[in-house]
Design a protein around this motif. Structure first.
Motif, PDB file in Angstrom:
ATOM      1  N   ASP A 159     -34.687   1.163  54.534  1.00  6.61           N
ATOM      2  CA  ASP A 159     -35.715   2.725  54.365  1.00  6.61           C
ATOM      3  C   ASP A 159     -37.502   2.842  55.064  1.00  6.61           C
ATOM      4  O   ASP A 159     -38.450   3.063  55.213  1.00  6.61           O
ATOM      5  N   LEU A 160     -37.469   1.131  53.315  1.00  8.37           N
ATOM      6  CA  LEU A 160     -38.781   0.871  53.365  1.00  8.37           C
ATOM      7  C   LEU A 160     -39.624  -0.090  54.632  1.00  8.37           C
ATOM      8  O   LEU A 160     -40.749  -0.511  54.638  1.00  8.37           O
ATOM      9  N   GLY A 161     -38.611  -0.890  55.427  1.00 13.36           N
ATOM     10  CA  GLY A 161     -38.611  -1.270  56.267  1.00 13.36           C
ATOM     11  C   GLY A 161     -38.993  -3.124  55.348  1.00 13.36           C
ATOM     12  O   GLY A 161     -40.022  -3.563  55.825  1.00 13.36           O
ATOM     13  N   ARG A 162     -38.341  -3.318  54.862  1.00 13.96           N
ATOM     14  CA  ARG A 162     -38.252  -4.665  53.627  1.00 13.96           C
ATOM     15  C   ARG A 162     -36.935  -4.695  54.558  1.00 13.96           C
ATOM     16  O   ARG A 162     -35.622  -4.436  54.163  1.00 13.96           O
ATOM     17  N   VAL A 163     -36.332  -6.891  54.252  1.00 12.35           N
ATOM     18  CA  VAL A 163     -35.928  -7.238  53.744  1.00 12.35           C
ATOM     19  C   VAL A 163     -35.407  -7.723  52.407  1.00 12.35           C
ATOM     20  O   VAL A 163     -36.605  -8.644  51.746  1.00 12.35           O
ATOM     21  N   VAL A 164     -34.513  -8.397  52.370  1.00 15.88           N
ATOM     22  CA  VAL A 164     -34.282  -9.241  51.612  1.00 15.88           C
ATOM     23  C   VAL A 164     -34.534 -10.509  51.865  1.00 15.88           C
ATOM     24  O   VAL A 164     -33.921 -11.265  52.393  1.00 15.88           O
ATOM     25  N   ALA A 165     -34.992 -11.261  50.912  1.00 14.92           N
ATOM     26  CA  ALA A 165     -35.817 -12.382  50.999  1.00 14.92           C
ATOM     27  C   ALA A 165     -34.384 -13.493  50.875  1.00 14.92           C
ATOM     28  O   ALA A 165     -33.089 -13.223  49.914  1.00 14.92           O
ATOM     29  N   THR A 166     -34.440 -14.683  51.389  1.00 11.32           N
ATOM     30  CA  THR A 166     -33.195 -15.416  51.505  1.00 11.32           C
ATOM     31  C   THR A 166     -33.937 -16.774  49.821  1.00 11.32           C
ATOM     32  O   THR A 166     -35.892 -16.964  50.372  1.00 11.32           O
ATOM     33  N   GLY A 167     -33.939 -17.507  50.143  1.00  8.70           N
ATOM     34  CA  GLY A 167     -34.073 -19.028  48.814  1.00  8.70           C
ATOM     35  C   GLY A 167     -34.027 -18.173  47.705  1.00  8.70           C
ATOM     36  O   GLY A 167     -33.870 -17.416  47.287  1.00  8.70           O
ATOM     37  N   PRO A 168     -34.800 -19.349  46.448  1.00  7.01           N
ATOM     38  CA  PRO A 168     -35.387 -19.181  45.264  1.00  7.01           C
ATOM     39  C   PRO A 168     -36.076 -18.196  45.241  1.00  7.01           C
ATOM     40  O   PRO A 168     -36.492 -17.684  44.145  1.00  7.01           O
ATOM     41  N   GLY A 169     -37.630 -17.763  45.993  1.00 11.63           N
ATOM     42  CA  GLY A 169     -38.147 -17.192  45.885  1.00 11.63           C
ATOM     43  C   GLY A 169     -39.083 -17.319  45.043  1.00 11.63           C
ATOM     44  O   GLY A 169     -39.644 -16.662  43.732  1.00 11.63           O
ATOM     45  N   HIS A 170     -39.547 -18.522  44.018  1.00 13.10           N
ATOM     46  CA  HIS A 170     -40.403 -19.024  44.037  1.00 13.10           C
ATOM     47  C   HIS A 170     -41.682 -18.559  44.183  1.00 13.10           C
ATOM     48  O   HIS A 170     -42.538 -17.610  44.913  1.00 13.10           O
ATOM     49  N   GLY A 188     -25.470 -12.728  46.305  1.00 14.67           N
ATOM     50  CA  GLY A 188     -26.856 -13.795  48.132  1.00 14.67           C
ATOM     51  C   GLY A 188     -27.685 -14.032  47.681  1.00 14.67           C
ATOM     52  O   GLY A 188     -28.314 -14.101  47.370  1.00 14.67           O
ATOM     53  N   TYR A 189     -28.149 -13.490  45.439  1.00 14.62           N
ATOM     54  CA  TYR A 189     -29.471 -13.593  45.093  1.00 14.62           C
ATOM     55  C   TYR A 189     -29.420 -15.012  44.512  1.00 14.62           C
ATOM     56  O   TYR A 189     -29.027 -16.180  44.798  1.00 14.62           O
ATOM     57  N   GLY A 190     -30.822 -15.337  44.969  1.00 13.35           N
ATOM     58  CA  GLY A 190     -31.881 -16.741  44.591  1.00 13.35           C
ATOM     59  C   GLY A 190     -31.849 -17.333  42.677  1.00 13.35           C
ATOM     60  O   GLY A 190     -32.148 -18.509  43.233  1.00 13.35           O
ATOM     61  N   THR A 191     -32.043 -16.220  42.460  1.00 14.94           N
ATOM     62  CA  THR A 191     -31.981 -16.398  41.290  1.00 14.94           C
ATOM     63  C   THR A 191     -31.125 -15.744  40.386  1.00 14.94           C
ATOM     64  O   THR A 191     -31.082 -14.501  39.947  1.00 14.94           O
ATOM     65  N   LEU A 227     -34.234 -10.912  45.150  1.00 16.85           N
ATOM     66  CA  LEU A 227     -33.334  -9.939  43.984  1.00 16.85           C
ATOM     67  C   LEU A 227     -33.451 -11.484  43.526  1.00 16.85           C
ATOM     68  O   LEU A 227     -32.807 -12.307  43.522  1.00 16.85           O
ATOM     69  N   ARG A 228     -33.187 -10.476  41.937  1.00 24.25           N
ATOM     70  CA  ARG A 228     -33.074 -11.613  41.029  1.00 24.25           C
ATOM     71  C   ARG A 228     -31.987 -11.041  40.226  1.00 24.25           C
ATOM     72  O   ARG A 228     -31.929  -9.804  39.769  1.00 24.25           O
ATOM     73  N   GLY A 229     -30.252 -11.733  39.769  1.00 26.42           N
ATOM     74  CA  GLY A 229     -29.452 -11.694  38.932  1.00 26.42           C
ATOM     75  C   GLY A 229     -29.719 -11.163  36.845  1.00 26.42           C
ATOM     76  O   GLY A 229     -29.501 -12.392  37.319  1.00 26.42           O
ATOM     77  N   LEU A 230     -29.287 -10.345  36.879  1.00 25.66           N
ATOM     78  CA  LEU A 230     -30.327  -9.863  35.637  1.00 25.66           C
ATOM     79  C   LEU A 230     -29.380 -10.054  34.661  1.00 25.66           C
ATOM     80  O   LEU A 230     -28.174  -9.662  35.444  1.00 25.66           O
ATOM     81  N   VAL A 231     -28.948 -11.218  33.419  1.00 23.37           N
ATOM     82  CA  VAL A 231     -27.651 -10.853  32.572  1.00 23.37           C
ATOM     83  C   VAL A 231     -28.268 -11.133  31.542  1.00 23.37           C
ATOM     84  O   VAL A 231     -29.026 -11.738  31.094  1.00 23.37           O
ATOM     85  N   GLU A 232     -28.160 -10.257  30.925  1.00 17.26           N
ATOM     86  CA  GLU A 232     -28.143  -9.903  29.165  1.00 17.26           C
ATOM     87  C   GLU A 232     -27.263 -10.195  29.134  1.00 17.26           C
ATOM     88  O   GLU A 232     -25.744 -10.149  27.666  1.00 17.26           O
ATOM     89  N   MET A 233     -27.525 -11.788  27.876  1.00 17.61           N
ATOM     90  CA  MET A 233     -27.024 -12.677  27.577  1.00 17.61           C
ATOM     91  C   MET A 233     -26.622 -12.730  26.321  1.00 17.61           C
ATOM     92  O   MET A 233     -25.712 -12.372  25.350  1.00 17.61           O
ATOM     93  N   ALA A 234     -27.637 -11.886  25.075  1.00 15.35           N
ATOM     94  CA  ALA A 234     -26.932 -11.577  23.079  1.00 15.35           C
ATOM     95  C   ALA A 234     -27.720 -10.562  23.162  1.00 15.35           C
ATOM     96  O   ALA A 234     -29.503 -10.224  23.811  1.00 15.35           O
ATOM     97  N   ASN A 235     -27.412  -9.457  22.279  1.00 11.14           N
ATOM     98  CA  ASN A 235     -27.906  -8.148  21.919  1.00 11.14           C
ATOM     99  C   ASN A 235     -28.615  -9.040  20.555  1.00 11.14           C
ATOM    100  O   ASN A 235     -29.937  -7.769  20.031  1.00 11.14           O
ATOM    101  N   ALA A 283     -32.358 -20.388  41.103  1.00 10.67           N
ATOM    102  CA  ALA A 283     -33.144 -20.996  40.181  1.00 10.67           C
ATOM    103  C   ALA A 283     -33.057 -20.347  38.909  1.00 10.67           C
ATOM    104  O   ALA A 283     -31.753 -19.367  39.315  1.00 10.67           O
ATOM    105  N   VAL A 284     -33.488 -20.561  37.713  1.00 11.79           N
ATOM    106  CA  VAL A 284     -33.032 -19.626  36.364  1.00 11.79           C
ATOM    107  C   VAL A 284     -34.232 -19.549  36.152  1.00 11.79           C
ATOM    108  O   VAL A 284     -34.879 -20.458  35.848  1.00 11.79           O
ATOM    109  N   THR A 285     -34.501 -18.041  35.372  1.00 17.83           N
ATOM    110  CA  THR A 285     -35.342 -18.479  34.345  1.00 17.83           C
ATOM    111  C   THR A 285     -34.924 -17.562  33.832  1.00 17.83           C
ATOM    112  O   THR A 285     -34.074 -16.271  33.638  1.00 17.83           O
ATOM    113  N   LEU A 286     -35.553 -17.558  32.384  1.00 14.82           N
ATOM    114  CA  LEU A 286     -35.563 -17.543  31.385  1.00 14.82           C
ATOM    115  C   LEU A 286     -36.417 -16.616  30.245  1.00 14.82           C
ATOM    116  O   LEU A 286     -37.167 -16.465  30.920  1.00 14.82           O
TER     117      LEU A 286
END
Ligand code: SAH
Length: 363
Positions: free
Chosen positions: A331-342, A87-90, A41-49, A120-123
């Motif tokens: 429901d999909l049998g998936r789990v939430v990842a921990t860590g930065p998720g490179h 709890g997101y890594g990015t 999971l990556r938290g998206l922040v739209e910092m300017a339009n 972790a920071v994605t630009l």
């Protein structure tokens, strides 16, 4: 996996349900084997339009009437804290191509975010010069997203008027990002007027040739008051050549991207959830995707980051977005990842180092 252009185009065009079921099954199996069942999971922040560009498809087009905003450094830092708390890594910081987001301002901000949150920071801030990319990387940014949008140079020129050399320049920026040591993400929109099946197959081959660490894909969504709206008939390819802009087609591209680039990170993008609010994310996750980017932009700015209609409404936290997200993953049998998720592909390549750097700097 290598696939030739012809085979890719056949997969893109097939109408045979059995063939499609095979494609979904293969993509899901490769995803499971190569990147596992954890969803990052990556938290998206739209910092300017604010945006200085005039991309014909985009709702942030500089001439479009829109209440323009730019988050203050304090607001961005607070949003980063919320990403950490969730709890997101990015943290993903995206914006229009905004000269107000200066090299120094963003570098300082990245430095603070890294020091305080360790995220972790994605630009995703558009095309900048080498020195700026280097400074942001130096400040601690890990990843950069810059889609090449279409593999068709002529269509790219139509969509970006006044930039005759624009396509070459954009591809050049992708190489600069790689050179600067980022995990590099790129991708295309699916179903742009004038996009042909042949050019879409070429885009998929480019993903493999560029050896991307992340691949972002979504259907083109018509946006009112953008120049492209008035040019659909003019630019559109003949019916049997024109790519359709729907969830099924976009997820075909996603599934093929997974086969071609098995160890890359591929998000289930917002545009898919806009076209299919109930099933869009889940469909993508079962056809090769392993990332979701929940939107953590402060609520009062969200409608103004108007890339395309309906974007503000997907999975708002206040409508139980977070709980629904976790329930869907269960429901999909998936789990939430921990860590930065490179990106596994990035780590396996030895980071952003060039061959020379690898041989001279490593024990
Ligand atoms: N300014 C940054 C971020 C752009 S917005 C940059 O240039 O990279 C992120 C992505 O939204 C774009 O790369 C584009 O692929 C997508 N996008 C823009 N308008 C869209 C539309 N109408 N439908 C679907 N996707 C769109």
């Amino acid at each position: 996996m290598r696939l030739d252009a012809r085979t890719i185009e056949d997969w893109l065009r097939t109408t045979d349900p059995a063939a499609l079921a095979e494609l979904w099954g293969r993509a899901d199996a490769v995803r499971h084997e190569q990147v596992g069942d954890a969803v990052h999971l990556r938290g998206l922040v739209e910092m300017a339009n604010h945006c200085q560009r005039r991309c014909a498809y985009c709702g942030l087009h500089r001439d479009r009437p829109l209440a323009r905003y730019r988050l203050t450094p304090r607001e961005v830092l607070n949003a980063a804290r919320r990403v950490r708390t969730a709890g997101y890594g990015t943290l993903v910081l995206q914006a229009g191509e905004d000269p107000g987001l200066t090299c120094g301002l963003v570098a300082e901000l990245v430095r603070k975010i890294k020091a305080e949150t360790g995220l972790a920071v994605t630009l995703s801030l558009g095309e900048r010069d080498d020195a700026t990319y280097a400074a942001w990387r130096e400040a601690g940014a890990d990843r950069y997203l810059l889609r090449f949008e279409t593999a068709d140079r002529r269509l790219y020129a139509e969509l970006h008027p006044g930039e005759p050399d624009g396509y070459r320049r954009r591809l050049g920026r992708l190489l600069a990002l790689r050179q600067a040591g980022y995990e590099v993400g790129s991708g295309v929109m699916v179903g742009l007027p004038g996009q042909t099946w042949t050019s879409l197959a070429a885009a998929l081959q480019m993903f493999a040739d560029l050896d991307l660490d992340m691949i972002g894909l979504g259907p083109w969504i018509p946006t009112p008051e953008t120049p492209l709206i008035g040019r659909v008939a003019e630019l559109g390819a003949p019916d049997d050549e024109q790519v359709t802009a729907d969830v099924e087609t976009a997820t075909r591209v996603l599934a093929l991207a997974r086969l071609l680039c098995p160890r890359t990170n591929i998000p289930a993008t917002t545009a898919l959830a806009v076209l299919d609010p109930e099933r869009g994310y889940a469909t993508a996750l079962t056809r090769g995707a392993n990332v979701i980017m929940p939107n953590l932009t402060p609520a009062r700015y969200r409608d103004d980051y108007a890339l395309y209609p309906g974007k503000g409404e997907t999975w708002r936290e206040n409508s139980g977005g977070e709980e629904r997200l976790y329930a869907m993953l269960g429901d999909l049998g998936r789990v939430v990842a921990t860590g930065p998720g490179h990106s596994p592909r990035y780590l396996e390549r030895g980071g952003g180092l060039t061959q020379e750097e690898k041989t001279c700097c490593r024990p």
